[in-house]
Design a protein around this motif. Structure first.
Motif, short mmCIF file in Angstrom:
data_model
loop_
_atom_site.label_atom_id
_atom_site.label_comp_id
_atom_site.label_asym_id
_atom_site.label_seq_id
_atom_site.Cartn_x
_atom_site.Cartn_y
_atom_site.Cartn_z
N ARG A 1 5.84 3.93 4.60
CA ARG A 1 7.09 3.66 5.28
C ARG A 1 8.24 3.61 4.26
NH1 ARG A 1 3.79 4.93 9.39
NH2 ARG A 1 2.66 3.16 10.28
N GLU A 2 9.41 4.00 4.69
CA GLU A 2 10.57 3.94 3.81
C GLU A 2 10.95 2.49 3.56
OE1 GLU A 2 12.60 4.55 1.18
OE2 GLU A 2 12.49 6.56 2.07
N PRO B 1 6.72 -1.74 -0.93
CA PRO B 1 6.06 -0.54 -0.40
C PRO B 1 5.04 -0.96 0.66
CG PRO B 1 6.06 -0.56 -2.80
CD PRO B 1 6.48 -1.92 -2.37
N HIS B 2 4.95 -0.20 1.71
CA HIS B 2 3.95 -0.50 2.74
C HIS B 2 3.65 0.76 3.53
CE1 HIS B 2 7.85 -1.19 4.64
NE2 HIS B 2 7.29 -1.03 5.82
N SER B 3 2.45 0.80 4.09
CA SER B 3 1.97 2.02 4.77
C SER B 3 1.16 1.64 6.00
CB SER B 3 1.10 2.85 3.82
OG SER B 3 1.80 3.18 2.63
N ALA C 1 0.84 -1.20 0.00
CA ALA C 1 0.00 0.00 0.00
C ALA C 1 0.87 1.25 0.00
CB ALA C 1 -0.91 0.00 1.22
N LYS C 2 0.54 2.19 -0.88
CA LYS C 2 1.21 3.48 -0.91
C LYS C 2 0.32 4.50 -0.19
CE LYS C 2 3.95 2.40 -4.98
NZ LYS C 2 4.40 2.83 -6.33
N LEU C 3 0.80 5.73 -0.10
CA LEU C 3 0.10 6.72 0.72
C LEU C 3 -1.37 6.90 0.32
CD1 LEU C 3 0.47 8.67 3.09
CD2 LEU C 3 1.02 10.45 1.42
N PRO C 4 -1.71 7.04 -0.97
CA PRO C 4 -3.14 7.19 -1.32
C PRO C 4 -3.98 5.99 -0.90
CG PRO C 4 -1.73 7.85 -3.16
CD PRO C 4 -0.83 7.18 -2.17
N ASP C 5 -3.38 4.80 -0.90
CA ASP C 5 -4.11 3.60 -0.50
C ASP C 5 -4.46 3.63 0.99
OD1 ASP C 5 -3.78 2.41 -3.11
OD2 ASP C 5 -1.71 1.99 -2.55
N ILE C 6 -3.48 4.00 1.82
CA ILE C 6 -3.71 3.98 3.26
C ILE C 6 -4.63 5.13 3.66
CG2 ILE C 6 -1.79 5.39 4.08
CD1 ILE C 6 -2.87 1.96 5.49
N ILE C 7 -4.62 6.22 2.91
CA ILE C 7 -5.56 7.32 3.17
C ILE C 7 -7.00 6.82 3.01
CG2 ILE C 7 -6.48 9.43 2.11
CD1 ILE C 7 -3.62 10.43 1.83
#
Length: 472
Positions: A402-403, A436-438, A263-269
């Motif tokens: 997360r980085e 990628p993970h969030s 999940a990238k930032l738009p996904d976790i939002i």
């Protein structure tokens, strides 16, 4: 009814009579609870009884010509615990539900006249001085009921979407936020400190043979689980040794933290917005009496505020754009507005209440004011982080991608002077099949304050834990 049948009769929850009085009308029941208030006249007596299962009380109606005066008298004291047996009937006042015509009443636990919770309404500040008794007030009855509903709604939201619930450790050797606000855990005593020749020897004498503390977040271990299970969430107590006395900070609080692989930032939002709406909707549907109560005593317009959140599409606003809006606001803020500074509550509330009129995700904060683990954006100045700001409160969720790059993570940690040995396993996640993970963190008490209108975090906990406060 025979004596044996009377003795075997179990107590009926007051909530059952309040909610389903027509089902019990005309039947004999036995109830037990604590006297909230009592009224006495020459021929009749009345008790408002509460057993904790309902915000609403059950009125006991007693004909003094039928009941033994010596048995009745001690039952008419606020705070006393009693049991009563009688017939459920429609209340004398139309529209007031059902009450109990008492045939027998007995004292379970007496209560002297110095009981501090009398008829007058007490301030929350006063109630904090008697945490062992404040749970008997309406406001704490309602708060605890909403607290468990919110907790259940959070579990339900993630369980229904295939997340694995993981239990991360409370005792840890690392500081997730890197800010040093950790409660130290040690078995060493004063003598150990006195005889140790240096810090290394002092630590060597300790239980874990290294520094240990209470967790400030389950995130780092949650990321470990997400790298195997895909979608996980943690839900448990977290601790911050932050010497703060604001209404929004506590040294011990519960936090829910999902971590989502791929999940990238738009996904976790999207996950965060859906979760907030789901929880608030559950409170509106499952706690209508409590919402009405809090609207009367804590926050006028509470229901409309919550319904507005559920109905709105949350905005997304870049941090840089937010700074420009605040600079052009023409408002005299107490705290400066400059790019590179964190937003204060007054700034957050201005954006949500006066500019947008709804919740907003502010994204892409300067990396210098955010944690080491957040993904660095290509511009080299910002990170893929967001805070969810809501009207009336300000920030309620902290969230980020997360980085996932080992070298960039190493650089961020080195710049902050962090002890890399404490994070070896966490860093190796970026070497072995990194993705990628969030994730985000939501403080349970923060969302409770929002849905109840209670203005201080100390009043949405059974026992508050703040600087200088360890009252039992």
């Amino acid at each position: 009814m025979s004596r044996a049948e009377k003795e075997s009769m179990s107590y009926t929850d007051i909530s059952e009579i309040v909610l389903h009085g027509d089902k019990y009308a005309g039947t004999k029941v036995k109830v037990a609870g604590w006297v909230r208030t009592a009224r006495d006249s020459k021929t009749m007596a009345f008790i408002a009884l509460n057993d904790g299962t309902s915000l609403k009380h059950l009125q006991l109606v007693m004909d003094k010509s039928v009941l033994d005066a010596d048995a009745l008298s001690p039952c008419l004291k606020s705070g006393a615990s009693v049991e009563a047996e009688g017939v459920v009937v429609p209340a004398a006042r139309e529209g007031s539900g059902y009450e109990l015509n008492v045939e027998e009443i007995a004292l379970i636990g007496d209560c002297p006249s110095d009981y501090p919770l009398q008829k007058k309404r007490h301030t929350l500040e006063f109630l904090r001085t008697i945490p062992h008794l404040r749970v008997r007030t309406n406001i704490f009855n309602a708060m605890l009921r909403v607290r468990i509903k919110v907790s259940y709604a959070l579990h339900r939201f993630f369980q229904e979407r295939g997340y694995t619930y993981v239990h991360t450790p409370i005792i840890t050797g690392s500081d997730c936020e890197g800010a040093g606000e950790i409660f130290r855990v040690t078995t060493n005593g004063y003598e150990d400190a006195r005889v140790a020749k240096d810090e290394a020897e002092y630590i060597a004498r300790d239980f874990f043979r290294r520094k240990a503390g209470l967790t400030v977040s389950g995130q780092l271990e949650g990321e470990v689980a997400a790298m195997a299970m895909g979608k996980i969430y943690t839900f448990g107590p977290t601790f911050r040794a932050e010497n703060s006395n604001t209404p929004r900070h506590a040294a011990e609080f519960w936090q829910i933290e999902p971590e989502v692989a791929f999940a990238k930032l738009p996904d976790i939002i999207k996950v965060a917005e859906s979760m907030i709406k789901s929880v608030i909707n559950a409170v509106l549907e499952e706690c209508p009496d409590e919402v009405d109560f809090f609207e009367k005593v804590c926050e006028p317009g509470l229901r409309a505020k919550l319904e507005g959140v559920v109905a709105s599409d949350f905005a997304v606003l870049d941090y840089t754009d937010a700074i420009e809006l605040l600079k052009k606001a023409g408002e005299k803020f107490a705290y400066p507005v400059e790019w590179g500074l964190d937003l204060q509550t007054e700034h957050e509330r201005y954006l949500t209440e006066k500019v947008l009129g709804k919740p907003v995700f502010v994204t892409n904060y300067p990396k210098k004011i955010k944690s080491f683990y957040m993904k660095q954006n290509p511009d080299g100045r910002t990170v893929a982080a967001t805070d969810l700001l809501v009207p009336g409160v300000g920030e309620i969720i902290g969230c980020s991608e997360r980085e996932a790059d080992y070298d960039k993570l190493l650089q961020a940690m080195t710049e902050r002077g962090m002890n890399l040995d404490d994070y070896k396993g966490y860093m190796e996640l970026r070497k072995y099949g990194s993705v990628p993970h969030s994730g985000f963190g939501l403080g349970l008490e923060r969302i409770l304050m929002y849905v109840t209108g209670i203005g201080n975090i100390r009043d949405v906990q059974l026992y508050s834990r703040t600087a200088g406060d360890l009252m039992a």
